[in-house]
Design an enzyme around this catalytic site. Sequence first.
Site, mmCIF file in Angstrom:
data_model
loop_
_atom_site.group_PDB
_atom_site.id
_atom_site.type_symbol
_atom_site.label_atom_id
_atom_site.label_comp_id
_atom_site.label_asym_id
_atom_site.label_seq_id
_atom_site.Cartn_x
_atom_site.Cartn_y
_atom_site.Cartn_z
ATOM 1 N N ARG A 51 0.748 11.942 -9.841
ATOM 2 C CA ARG A 51 1.326 10.589 -9.853
ATOM 3 C C ARG A 51 2.603 10.605 -10.695
ATOM 4 O O ARG A 51 3.475 9.753 -10.525
ATOM 5 C CB ARG A 51 0.329 9.583 -10.434
ATOM 6 C CG ARG A 51 -0.946 9.425 -9.584
ATOM 7 C CD ARG A 51 -1.654 8.120 -9.930
ATOM 8 N NE ARG A 51 -3.064 8.121 -9.573
ATOM 9 C CZ ARG A 51 -3.542 7.746 -8.389
ATOM 10 N NH1 ARG A 51 -2.723 7.375 -7.433
ATOM 11 N NH2 ARG A 51 -4.837 7.764 -8.161
ATOM 12 N N LYS A 62 0.810 7.758 8.341
ATOM 13 C CA LYS A 62 0.628 9.147 8.775
ATOM 14 C C LYS A 62 0.357 9.260 10.268
ATOM 15 O O LYS A 62 -0.436 8.489 10.812
ATOM 16 C CB LYS A 62 -0.557 9.743 8.002
ATOM 17 C CG LYS A 62 -0.396 11.205 7.696
ATOM 18 C CD LYS A 62 -1.596 11.749 6.945
ATOM 19 C CE LYS A 62 -1.264 12.056 5.504
ATOM 20 N NZ LYS A 62 -2.321 12.834 4.832
ATOM 21 N N LYS A 102 0.150 15.975 6.848
ATOM 22 C CA LYS A 102 0.055 16.937 5.743
ATOM 23 C C LYS A 102 -0.364 16.173 4.504
ATOM 24 O O LYS A 102 -0.132 14.959 4.442
ATOM 25 C CB LYS A 102 1.424 17.568 5.460
ATOM 26 C CG LYS A 102 1.925 18.417 6.585
ATOM 27 C CD LYS A 102 3.263 19.012 6.228
ATOM 28 C CE LYS A 102 3.653 19.977 7.342
ATOM 29 N NZ LYS A 102 4.996 20.434 7.272
ATOM 30 N N PHE A 103 -0.931 16.869 3.526
ATOM 31 C CA PHE A 103 -1.330 16.147 2.323
ATOM 32 C C PHE A 103 -0.120 15.974 1.404
ATOM 33 O O PHE A 103 0.492 16.941 0.974
ATOM 34 C CB PHE A 103 -2.485 16.822 1.597
ATOM 35 C CG PHE A 103 -3.172 15.853 0.695
ATOM 36 C CD1 PHE A 103 -4.150 14.999 1.195
ATOM 37 C CD2 PHE A 103 -2.787 15.718 -0.631
ATOM 38 C CE1 PHE A 103 -4.738 14.036 0.383
ATOM 39 C CE2 PHE A 103 -3.368 14.760 -1.455
ATOM 40 C CZ PHE A 103 -4.348 13.929 -0.937
ATOM 41 N N ASP A 141 -1.625 10.677 -5.228
ATOM 42 C CA ASP A 141 -2.266 11.699 -6.054
ATOM 43 C C ASP A 141 -3.117 12.668 -5.245
ATOM 44 O O ASP A 141 -3.448 12.416 -4.075
ATOM 45 C CB ASP A 141 -3.178 11.033 -7.080
ATOM 46 C CG ASP A 141 -4.471 10.510 -6.447
ATOM 47 O OD1 ASP A 141 -4.378 9.783 -5.437
ATOM 48 O OD2 ASP A 141 -5.559 10.851 -6.932
ATOM 49 N N GLU A 166 0.850 -1.197 0.000
ATOM 50 C CA GLU A 166 0.000 0.000 0.000
ATOM 51 C C GLU A 166 0.886 1.247 0.000
ATOM 52 O O GLU A 166 2.028 1.199 0.468
ATOM 53 C CB GLU A 166 -0.850 -0.126 1.282
ATOM 54 C CG GLU A 166 -1.836 0.896 1.663
ATOM 55 C CD GLU A 166 -2.917 1.205 0.656
ATOM 56 O OE1 GLU A 166 -2.565 1.720 -0.409
ATOM 57 O OE2 GLU A 166 -4.105 1.008 0.965
ATOM 58 N N ASP A 167 0.366 2.348 -0.520
ATOM 59 C CA ASP A 167 1.168 3.578 -0.537
ATOM 60 C C ASP A 167 1.166 4.284 0.814
ATOM 61 O O ASP A 167 2.211 4.660 1.330
ATOM 62 C CB ASP A 167 0.687 4.542 -1.637
ATOM 63 C CG ASP A 167 -0.806 4.861 -1.555
ATOM 64 O OD1 ASP A 167 -1.526 4.226 -0.757
ATOM 65 O OD2 ASP A 167 -1.262 5.754 -2.293
ATOM 66 N N ILE A 168 -0.025 4.449 1.397
ATOM 67 C CA ILE A 168 -0.099 5.233 2.634
ATOM 68 C C ILE A 168 -1.210 4.716 3.534
ATOM 69 O O ILE A 168 -2.282 4.344 3.045
ATOM 70 C CB ILE A 168 -0.289 6.744 2.311
ATOM 71 C CG1 ILE A 168 -0.254 7.593 3.593
ATOM 72 C CG2 ILE A 168 -1.547 7.021 1.514
ATOM 73 C CD1 ILE A 168 -0.006 9.068 3.338
ATOM 74 N N ILE A 169 -0.923 4.671 4.823
ATOM 75 C CA ILE A 169 -1.961 4.362 5.806
ATOM 76 C C ILE A 169 -2.230 5.637 6.577
ATOM 77 O O ILE A 169 -1.309 6.258 7.119
ATOM 78 C CB ILE A 169 -1.532 3.220 6.739
ATOM 79 C CG1 ILE A 169 -1.431 1.925 5.919
ATOM 80 C CG2 ILE A 169 -2.542 3.056 7.882
ATOM 81 C CD1 ILE A 169 -0.959 0.727 6.689
ATOM 82 N N ASP A 170 -3.488 6.048 6.561
ATOM 83 C CA ASP A 170 -3.858 7.324 7.170
ATOM 84 C C ASP A 170 -4.725 7.035 8.401
ATOM 85 O O ASP A 170 -4.203 6.799 9.490
ATOM 86 C CB ASP A 170 -4.577 8.157 6.089
ATOM 87 C CG ASP A 170 -4.729 9.605 6.459
ATOM 88 O OD1 ASP A 170 -4.861 9.894 7.654
ATOM 89 O OD2 ASP A 170 -4.749 10.470 5.571
ATOM 90 N N THR A 171 -6.034 6.929 8.245
ATOM 91 C CA THR A 171 -6.873 6.591 9.403
ATOM 92 C C THR A 171 -6.771 5.111 9.761
ATOM 93 O O THR A 171 -7.165 4.707 10.856
ATOM 94 C CB THR A 171 -8.360 6.868 9.116
ATOM 95 O OG1 THR A 171 -8.752 5.995 8.046
ATOM 96 C CG2 THR A 171 -8.594 8.310 8.706
ATOM 97 N N THR A 189 -9.370 1.764 6.091
ATOM 98 C CA THR A 189 -9.377 0.967 4.865
ATOM 99 C C THR A 189 -8.576 -0.318 5.066
ATOM 100 O O THR A 189 -9.009 -1.409 4.674
ATOM 101 C CB THR A 189 -8.765 1.781 3.703
ATOM 102 O OG1 THR A 189 -9.479 3.009 3.606
ATOM 103 C CG2 THR A 189 -8.845 1.045 2.393
HETATM 104 N N1 HPA Z 1 -1.834 11.907 -0.066
HETATM 105 C C1 HPA Z 1 -2.455 11.131 -0.982
HETATM 106 N N2 HPA Z 1 -3.389 10.233 -0.672
HETATM 107 C C2 HPA Z 1 -3.710 10.081 0.632
HETATM 108 C C3 HPA Z 1 -3.102 10.851 1.633
HETATM 109 C C4 HPA Z 1 -2.112 11.810 1.270
HETATM 110 O O1 HPA Z 1 -1.517 12.531 2.109
HETATM 111 N N3 HPA Z 1 -3.651 10.439 2.816
HETATM 112 C C5 HPA Z 1 -4.547 9.468 2.506
HETATM 113 N N4 HPA Z 1 -4.607 9.253 1.202
HETATM 114 MG MG MG Z 2 -3.502 3.701 -1.046
#
Ligand code: HPA
Ligand code: MG
Length: 221
Positions: free
Chosen positions: A203, A166, A189-190, A197, A134-139, A142
């Site tokens: 991308r 994050k 941060k985004f 993306d 996976e690219d990023i885990i935020d909350t 998912t």
């Molecule tokens: N960037 C892109 N996609 C994302 C991010 C982010 O910081 N956080 C969750 N999905």
């Molecule tokens: Mg992802």
Amino acid sequence: MTDTHAVEIGDRWQPFDLSCFCVPKHYENDLEQVLIPHGIIQDRIERLARDIFQELGQGPLTALCVLKGGYKFFSDLMDKINQLNCNQGQKSIPVSIDFIRLKSYENDQSSGLIKIVGSDNLSSLKGRNVLIVEDIIDTGRTMKKLLNTLQQYEPKSVRVASLLVKRREDNNGDVCYMPEYAGFIVPDKFLVGYALDFNEYFRDLNHICVISQAGMKKYRK
Ligand code: HPA
Ligand code: MG
């Protein structure tokens, strides 16, 4: 398994000035800073590949790429695992790959499940060691739903590799979910670039960057 450790990009981390790196001309005004240059991403993935390789058993692996954001990390990680397989050491791990996209079920926040689309046939996961990439885990919501949903296919084991995790300000500045393999722990941060993306833009940028206010405005839907 070793304790999960990752490169912590703390709030005092000094990001890099945009003018010191090459970025596509069409994004020059849309980015604030370079947070993680492409070269450092590669170096970190090299080590993640080694950790994954060393800690896997002898059995074959199915690597599941979560599209679209995971595609660059997946591709570079697989290249590096393949290199380790060529080292003529004791160990060699056959790897199959599959690609999935995730869609939330509409009108149902509570099922704990997520719709997986695009895969060849998830029944083939039965009895396999699975690595989710996976690219990023935020909350973390998912990922928890994905893990829950995959259980019905009876994999032998499931591990998660996420390039970024994050820290969330609404969670005392802590991460919500820590995968087995994490590249970098990043500020709230985004972030864009390296396949991450904002509304399908960025991308095509190699470094992981902080988007600017102007960029947000320009590409907002
Ligand atoms: N960037 C892109 N996609 C994302 C991010 C982010 O910081 N956080 C969750 N999905
Ligand atoms: Mg992802």
